[in-house]
Scaffold this active site. Structure first.
Site, PDB file in Angstrom:
ATOM      1  N   ARG A  48       0.685  -1.283  -0.152  1.00  7.67           N
ATOM      2  CA  ARG A  48       0.517  -0.229   0.598  1.00  7.67           C
ATOM      3  C   ARG A  48       0.760   2.144   0.120  1.00  7.67           C
ATOM      4  NH1 ARG A  48      -4.861  -1.261   4.273  1.00  7.67           N
ATOM      5  NH2 ARG A  48      -5.595  -3.363   2.827  1.00  7.67           N
ATOM      6  N   ASP A 156     -15.311   9.129  10.715  1.00  9.32           N
ATOM      7  CA  ASP A 156     -14.847   7.775  10.287  1.00  9.32           C
ATOM      8  C   ASP A 156     -12.828   8.749  10.380  1.00  9.32           C
ATOM      9  OD1 ASP A 156     -14.260   5.160   9.272  1.00  9.32           O
ATOM     10  OD2 ASP A 156     -12.772   5.982   8.741  1.00  9.32           O
TER      11      ASP A 156
END
Ligand SMILES: C[S@@+](CC[C@H](N)C(=O)[O-])C[C@H]1O[C@@H](n2cnc3c(N)ncnc32)[C@H](O)[C@@H]1O
Length: 304
Positions: A48, A156
């Site tokens: 990633r 979030d």
């Protein structure tokens, strides 16, 4: 705000530069977001982060580390945390929670009708399927919810998933867990440029929800006493001291008798369990006062 814990990561075989980057990343992930980077995840993390290197047109991991500590550190650390989070979610995930919520709708309607505010928090809402499932459950029981003081906070840490949540438009496969009746009632079909269908959540549902970027380990600009908190499949990525710290804060943020829903593989740690009464699978009621663990083991009535 996090409890201080040594974050000594034992890595599988990686080269020196990767090892240095990984221990830097695991330290940042823990300090900024409470996330534990487990050694088995090292290959995923490196893959990633490599995408970030390509996006930033960087040649080396050392260059990336410099950015993580340079003048633009805050911006890149936000991107890094976004790379590291797991955002898997779905509509009506862990269906039994919505059944419990349904059972409490009469009380919620009465509270709202008598002029009280009703607040529900989806903490770690990812791309929005959780708060939408909550809103639909409310509207099914209280069709006039939009005219009452009933609101859902959806928060979030990850700005990218929040953008998707705000757009509230999903592919056909993402809506598979919604019954055809609810899909027809609360979504409208919109066409993609490639002519495939997408489903946008109706405004009447979205209007019940406020979206906010919020790190659970930062200070919460929240004064409300929540009637229900959904924090599901979020704390599994945190260590035990951080979880205990968080559950205490959720206790503070909810009203006595408020509901607390947690993920299927999560448990309220023993040292905090006297603050939440288990009423079903991964479903709890917030105790008015922390009851003693001793009273609990003796089986006394702990109802709120
Ligand atoms: C696996 S998803 C869970 C989504 C939803 N609650 C569910 O159960 O379907 C976990 C979410 O928690 C968020 N998250 C992780 N660490 C966080 C933190 N420190 N503060 C706020 N959100 C966080 C991630 O960005 C991710 O979207």
């Amino acid at each position: 705000m996090l409890p201080s814990v040594s974050n000594d990561i034992r890595l599988p075989i990686v080269d020196g530069k990767q090892k240095s980057l990984l221990s830097d990343i695991s330290k940042i992930a823990y300090e900024e977001a409470g996330l534990i980077v487990v050694p088995e995840k090292a290959p995923i993390v490196l893959s990633r982060v490599s995408k970030r290197l390509r996006a930033l047109k960087l040649d080396s991991m050392t260059d990336y580390q410099e950015i993580l500590h340079g003048p633009n550190a805050a911006t890149e650390r936000r991107e890094l945390i976004s790379c590291l989070t797991t955002n898997v979610t779905s509509f009506f995930r862990e269906k039994h929670h919505f059944e419990y919520l349904k059972l409490h709708m009469e009380g919620i309607r009465e509270r709202a009708k008598s002029g009280h505010e009703v607040r529900i928090w989806s903490a770690g809402c990812s791309s929005g399927q959780e708060p939408i499932s909550i809103a639909i459950t409310i509207l099914e029981a209280i069709p006039e919810a939009g005219s009452l003081d009933i609101r859902i906070l959806a928060s979030d840490i990850d700005q990218h998933v929040l953008k998707i949540a705000r757009e509230a438009t999903y592919t056909a496969s993402q809506t598979e867990s919604i019954t055809p009746t609810l899909l027809k009632k609360y979504f409208q079909k919109v066409k993609n440029p490639d002519c495939s269908n997408r489903y946008q959540v109706l405004r009447s549902v979205r209007d019940l929800i406020s979206y906010r970027e919020l790190n659970l380990f930062s200070s919460w600009p929240i004064r409300k006493q929540y009637d229900a908190i959904f924090c599901r499949n979020v704390v599994i990525y945190f260590d035990r001291p951080s979880q205990v710290h968080l559950w205490k804060r959720f206790w503070d943020a909810s009203r006595p008798g408020g509901l607390m829903f947690i993920g299927h593989s999560e448990r309220i740690p023993l040292e905090i369990s006297h603050r939440f009464l288990s009423i079903g699978t991964t479903t709890y009621v917030r105790e008015a006062q922390p009851t003693s663990a001793h009273a609990r083991t003796k089986g006394e009535n702990l109802g709120t």
